[in-house]
Design a protein around this motif. Structure first.
Motif, PDB file in Angstrom:
ATOM      1  N   PRO A   1      70.132  11.141  29.611  1.00 37.81           N
ATOM      2  CA  PRO A   1      70.446  10.991  31.044  1.00 37.81           C
ATOM      3  C   PRO A   1      69.412  11.625  31.966  1.00 37.81           C
ATOM      4  O   PRO A   1      69.028  11.023  32.980  1.00 37.81           O
ATOM      5  N   ALA A   2      68.944  12.826  31.639  1.00 36.16           N
ATOM      6  CA  ALA A   2      67.952  13.481  32.495  1.00 36.16           C
ATOM      7  C   ALA A   2      66.628  12.734  32.459  1.00 36.16           C
ATOM      8  O   ALA A   2      65.953  12.583  33.487  1.00 36.16           O
ATOM      9  N   ALA A   3      66.242  12.253  31.266  1.00 42.15           N
ATOM     10  CA  ALA A   3      65.008  11.477  31.164  1.00 42.15           C
ATOM     11  C   ALA A   3      65.116  10.189  31.971  1.00 42.15           C
ATOM     12  O   ALA A   3      64.167   9.796  32.673  1.00 42.15           O
ATOM     13  N   LEU A   4      66.258   9.522  31.890  1.00 42.48           N
ATOM     14  CA  LEU A   4      66.465   8.287  32.640  1.00 42.48           C
ATOM     15  C   LEU A   4      66.371   8.532  34.138  1.00 42.48           C
ATOM     16  O   LEU A   4      65.753   7.742  34.873  1.00 42.48           O
ATOM     17  N   ALA A   5      66.959   9.616  34.614  1.00 46.05           N
ATOM     18  CA  ALA A   5      66.917   9.923  36.041  1.00 46.05           C
ATOM     19  C   ALA A   5      65.481  10.101  36.523  1.00 46.05           C
ATOM     20  O   ALA A   5      65.104   9.604  37.595  1.00 46.05           O
ATOM     21  N   GLU A   6      64.650  10.784  35.734  1.00 48.18           N
ATOM     22  CA  GLU A   6      63.253  10.969  36.126  1.00 48.18           C
ATOM     23  C   GLU A   6      62.481   9.652  36.075  1.00 48.18           C
ATOM     24  O   GLU A   6      61.630   9.392  36.936  1.00 48.18           O
ATOM     25  N   ILE A   7      62.767   8.829  35.084  1.00 50.40           N
ATOM     26  CA  ILE A   7      62.082   7.536  34.976  1.00 50.40           C
ATOM     27  C   ILE A   7      62.440   6.650  36.158  1.00 50.40           C
ATOM     28  O   ILE A   7      61.583   5.993  36.754  1.00 50.40           O
ATOM     29  N   ARG A   8      63.699   6.628  36.537  1.00 54.80           N
ATOM     30  CA  ARG A   8      64.124   5.838  37.703  1.00 54.80           C
ATOM     31  C   ARG A   8      63.429   6.326  38.972  1.00 54.80           C
ATOM     32  O   ARG A   8      63.038   5.519  39.827  1.00 54.80           O
ATOM     33  N   ALA A   9      63.275   7.627  39.088  1.00 55.18           N
ATOM     34  CA  ALA A   9      62.644   8.174  40.284  1.00 55.18           C
ATOM     35  C   ALA A   9      61.146   7.881  40.322  1.00 55.18           C
ATOM     36  O   ALA A   9      60.556   7.791  41.398  1.00 55.18           O
ATOM     37  N   ARG A  10      60.551   7.723  39.161  1.00 53.22           N
ATOM     38  CA  ARG A  10      59.093   7.574  39.084  1.00 53.22           C
ATOM     39  C   ARG A  10      58.639   6.130  39.278  1.00 53.22           C
ATOM     40  O   ARG A  10      57.584   5.881  39.864  1.00 53.22           O
ATOM     41  N   PHE A  11      59.429   5.171  38.782  1.00 48.88           N
ATOM     42  CA  PHE A  11      59.003   3.775  38.803  1.00 48.88           C
ATOM     43  C   PHE A  11      59.907   2.936  39.707  1.00 48.88           C
ATOM     44  O   PHE A  11      61.004   3.357  40.079  1.00 48.88           O
ATOM     45  N   ASP A  12      59.437   1.731  40.031  1.00 60.88           N
ATOM     46  CA  ASP A  12      60.157   0.836  40.935  1.00 60.88           C
ATOM     47  C   ASP A  12      61.185   0.040  40.129  1.00 60.88           C
ATOM     48  O   ASP A  12      60.973  -1.115  39.770  1.00 60.88           O
ATOM     49  N   ILE A  13      62.298   0.701  39.840  1.00 59.75           N
ATOM     50  CA  ILE A  13      63.326   0.146  38.955  1.00 59.75           C
ATOM     51  C   ILE A  13      64.575  -0.157  39.763  1.00 59.75           C
ATOM     52  O   ILE A  13      65.007   0.639  40.611  1.00 59.75           O
ATOM     53  N   ALA A  14      65.169  -1.306  39.480  1.00 54.56           N
ATOM     54  CA  ALA A  14      66.367  -1.723  40.208  1.00 54.56           C
ATOM     55  C   ALA A  14      67.566  -0.863  39.835  1.00 54.56           C
ATOM     56  O   ALA A  14      67.677  -0.378  38.705  1.00 54.56           O
TER      57      ALA A  14
ATOM     58  N   MET B   1      49.394  -4.091  37.564  1.00 57.28           N
ATOM     59  CA  MET B   1      49.225  -3.070  36.536  1.00 57.28           C
ATOM     60  C   MET B   1      50.137  -3.394  35.355  1.00 57.28           C
ATOM     61  O   MET B   1      51.353  -3.352  35.471  1.00 57.28           O
ATOM     62  N   THR B   2      49.556  -3.703  34.204  1.00 59.59           N
ATOM     63  CA  THR B   2      50.357  -4.050  33.036  1.00 59.59           C
ATOM     64  C   THR B   2      50.018  -3.185  31.834  1.00 59.59           C
ATOM     65  O   THR B   2      50.575  -3.387  30.760  1.00 59.59           O
ATOM     66  N   GLU B   3      49.073  -2.238  31.981  1.00 59.48           N
ATOM     67  CA  GLU B   3      48.722  -1.369  30.875  1.00 59.48           C
ATOM     68  C   GLU B   3      49.849  -0.370  30.610  1.00 59.48           C
ATOM     69  O   GLU B   3      50.563   0.033  31.533  1.00 59.48           O
ATOM     70  N   PRO B   4      50.014   0.062  29.341  1.00 60.29           N
ATOM     71  CA  PRO B   4      51.034   1.077  29.045  1.00 60.29           C
ATOM     72  C   PRO B   4      50.792   2.353  29.833  1.00 60.29           C
ATOM     73  O   PRO B   4      49.655   2.764  30.065  1.00 60.29           O
ATOM     74  N   ILE B   5      51.883   2.966  30.253  1.00 59.03           N
ATOM     75  CA  ILE B   5      51.840   4.228  30.986  1.00 59.03           C
ATOM     76  C   ILE B   5      52.477   5.294  30.109  1.00 59.03           C
ATOM     77  O   ILE B   5      53.642   5.166  29.721  1.00 59.03           O
ATOM     78  N   SER B   6      51.726   6.329  29.785  1.00 59.81           N
ATOM     79  CA  SER B   6      52.256   7.420  28.974  1.00 59.81           C
ATOM     80  C   SER B   6      52.669   8.570  29.876  1.00 59.81           C
ATOM     81  O   SER B   6      52.027   8.845  30.895  1.00 59.81           O
ATOM     82  N   GLY B   7      53.739   9.239  29.512  1.00 61.06           N
ATOM     83  CA  GLY B   7      54.186  10.366  30.313  1.00 61.06           C
ATOM     84  C   GLY B   7      55.270  11.146  29.613  1.00 61.06           C
ATOM     85  O   GLY B   7      55.594  10.913  28.439  1.00 61.06           O
ATOM     86  N   VAL B   8      55.848  12.078  30.352  1.00 61.27           N
ATOM     87  CA  VAL B   8      56.955  12.898  29.866  1.00 61.27           C
ATOM     88  C   VAL B   8      58.007  12.947  30.970  1.00 61.27           C
ATOM     89  O   VAL B   8      57.674  13.175  32.142  1.00 61.27           O
ATOM     90  N   ALA B   9      59.259  12.702  30.614  1.00 54.64           N
ATOM     91  CA  ALA B   9      60.364  12.737  31.576  1.00 54.64           C
ATOM     92  C   ALA B   9      61.433  13.687  31.052  1.00 54.64           C
ATOM     93  O   ALA B   9      62.002  13.443  29.988  1.00 54.64           O
ATOM     94  N   ALA B  10      61.676  14.770  31.781  1.00 52.10           N
ATOM     95  CA  ALA B  10      62.662  15.772  31.373  1.00 52.10           C
ATOM     96  C   ALA B  10      62.413  16.254  29.946  1.00 52.10           C
ATOM     97  O   ALA B  10      63.345  16.438  29.165  1.00 52.10           O
ATOM     98  N   GLY B  11      61.141  16.406  29.605  1.00 47.66           N
ATOM     99  CA  GLY B  11      60.770  16.894  28.294  1.00 47.66           C
ATOM    100  C   GLY B  11      60.666  15.828  27.219  1.00 47.66           C
ATOM    101  O   GLY B  11      60.298  16.130  26.081  1.00 47.66           O
TER     102      GLY B  11
END
Length: 267
Positions: free
Chosen positions: A103-116, A1-11
């Motif tokens: 920080p809150a947006a980053l925490a949600e992004i880390r939880a959502r994707f397979d990030i090291a 999967m390489t297509e852009p993913i749109s979303g909202v993280a912590a608003g």
């Protein structure tokens, strides 16, 4: 999967680009903040600076009052803030809000994707560069490297440019001076000194921003300055609200930024 993913993280609206050639999984992360000039949304910045050859997640965050969070009158609302108070209502307001919600947006992004786990990269253009600089100076998480592109490195320089453009003299107050001091990253160079920072400056950018880019690069022991011939302030064709084909000068910046983070982001 390489297509852009749109979303909202912590608003915070975002556009995420998965790694095309992952080292992992999981893969490292680069967070990016767009310009107020073109490209002026997270999706448009992702198209202008995709860093496709970087084996990492690249997540582009939308700035407050931009894109899906813009007022009904769009850019006019931001201009009105500048008319009210260039430093406090426009520059400081936008940068503080973007850095504060990170920080809150980053925490949600880390939880959502397979990030090291581990340090991340941060990149910002123009006013997004001020956000990235503030995150570098006051990191809420470990930062491996940063990249600043035609960045708003000194709030006073931005205030001068806006003041000239609007033709309205700005009255400096103690509160405005205090805010501008916090957003003067040449003066705060010691706070950024431990992180490698790529400073990209278009040769046709505003002279004030060009001078600040040079001063910051000289002040940071781990910095590298890249001057791009023919590059004006924008990194995309105006208006820059929607994803568009990458312009040639942005491709030059893209190569430089990709190579920079390739050196400092661990797999």
């Amino acid at each position: 999967m390489t297509e852009p993913i749109s979303g909202v993280a912590a608003g915070v609206p975002f556009t995420a680009l998965p790694p095309t050639t992952p080292i992992g999984p999981p893969a490292p992360l680069v967070i990016a903040w767009h310009l107020l000039d073109a490209p002026c949304t997270d999706a448009a910045f992702a198209a202008a600076l995709p860093m496709r050859d970087l084996p990492a997640w690249r997540v582009f965050l939308g700035l407050p009052m931009c894109g899906t969070r813009s007022a009904p009158n769009g850019q006019e609302a931001i201009v009105e803030l500048a008319r009210e108070d260039i430093v406090l209502r426009y520059i400081d307001n936008l940068v503080r809000q973007a850095a504060g919600e990170f920080p809150a947006a980053l925490a949600e992004i880390r939880a959502r994707f397979d990030i090291a786990d581990g340090p991340i990269g941060v990149v910002g253009g123009s006013m997004g560069g001020a956000v990235a600089s503030l995150v570098l100076a006051e990191p809420p998480v470990p930062i491996a490297a940063g990249a600043l592109l035609n960045a708003a490195i000194r709030a006073r320089s931005v205030a001068d440019i806006v003041e000239q453009g609007m033709g309205i003299p700005y009255t400096w107050t103690d509160a405005a001076r205090h805010a501008a001091d916090r957003l003067d990253f040449v003066a705060r160079a010691p706070d950024l000194a431990d992180v490698p920072v790529l400073v990209v400056s278009g040769e046709l950018d505003h002279p004030e921003l060009r001078a600040d880019a040079l001063a910051l690069a000289e002040a940071l022991p781990l910095a590298e300055l890249v001057s791009v011939p023919g590059l004006e302030h924008p990194l995309a064709e105006r208006p820059g609200t929607e994803p568009a084909p990458q312009i040639p000068n942005a491709a030059i910046v893209d190569v430089a930024v990709t190579g920079w983070f390739g050196k400092y982001l661990a797999g």
